[in-house]
Design an enzyme around this catalytic site. Sequence first.
Site, PDB file in Angstrom:
ATOM      1  CE1 TYR A 170      44.625  33.084  40.174  1.00 25.46           C
ATOM      2  CE2 TYR A 170      43.581  31.019  40.817  1.00 25.46           C
ATOM      3  CZ  TYR A 170      43.759  32.376  40.994  1.00 25.46           C
ATOM      4  OH  TYR A 170      43.077  33.029  41.997  1.00 25.46           O
ATOM      5  CE  LYS A 174      46.137  33.349  43.399  1.00 25.40           C
ATOM      6  NZ  LYS A 174      46.418  34.672  44.037  1.00 25.40           N
TER       7      LYS A 174
END
Length: 318
Positions: A170, A174
């Site tokens: 993640y 991002k």
Amino acid sequence: MMGLLDGRVCVVTGAGRGLGREHALLLASEGARVVVNDLGGAIDGSGSDAGPAHEVVDEIRAAGGEAIANTDSVTSWDGAQQLVLDAINAYGRLDVLVNNAGILRDRSLVNLEEAEWDAVIDVHLKGHVAPTRWAAVHWRERAKSGEPVQASVINTASGAMLGNPGQTNYSAAKAGIAAMTLVEAVELGRYGVRANCLAPLARTRLTLQTPGVGDLVGPPADESFDLFHPGNVSPLVAYLAMADCPFTGGVFHVGGNEVGLYSGWSLHDERILTASGRFSLAELVDRAPTLLDEQSGLASMATSVGDTMAKFGRRGEG
């Protein structure tokens, strides 16, 4: 009453719930015509459900707005193209693309499975790239025909882009989205397109999966300001969606009663060591430790989502 986004055509991905839903509702309330995209999957990306996207469309229409639903997956190149085409076919053009869809498959790196890496990178990175690619083709064609475009891409990163334990996939996705935004701002600027990125702090299905965060971000028991309501993020989205918004290439912290602009990775002259030629290993052994202090180093930058939300909450008190 005239809205600040009257006539703007907006696509919002992942708009069936959470942040995306709030974005879609506010954009529509300001006069935008909205394509509500949501595959309707679970938090880990599995499954599908057309219900959430259509429910948001019904809510917009009940309030007097204009919206259509799209349930294509943004991880599909063809699906992303169809999403853009749906906006063009329904409303004649596309002006704003809000890339918001995301999933979680948290795991410590030593236990991370290949499928868990691939799924998160696919939904976040490819799920941002694919719709933007097809929107960019549309905007390039309009610009080449001599039409003023004044379009906007609004991407969604996270404070986790600085590194959050248990979120290698993640955090990497991002951070990639933030970097991608800077490239888009440069490349698409020639066509009249701005690109910006959000790093939101809000109570969503995803943030509530982080251990301990639920205790920090629940709605207040009284009538006081709900610091972590996802709707607090949406006014910045609406602002960045405006035709005359001056920002491009920005990565914004947003949540609660705060909006800020990240300064990015910075390298100051006083943080650079210089040798007379190529550094020797002995010189680095001797001098490199001077770069380490409490103000430097990746370790000092990395802050967990829980810690960030706790600090943010304390700033919001009083």
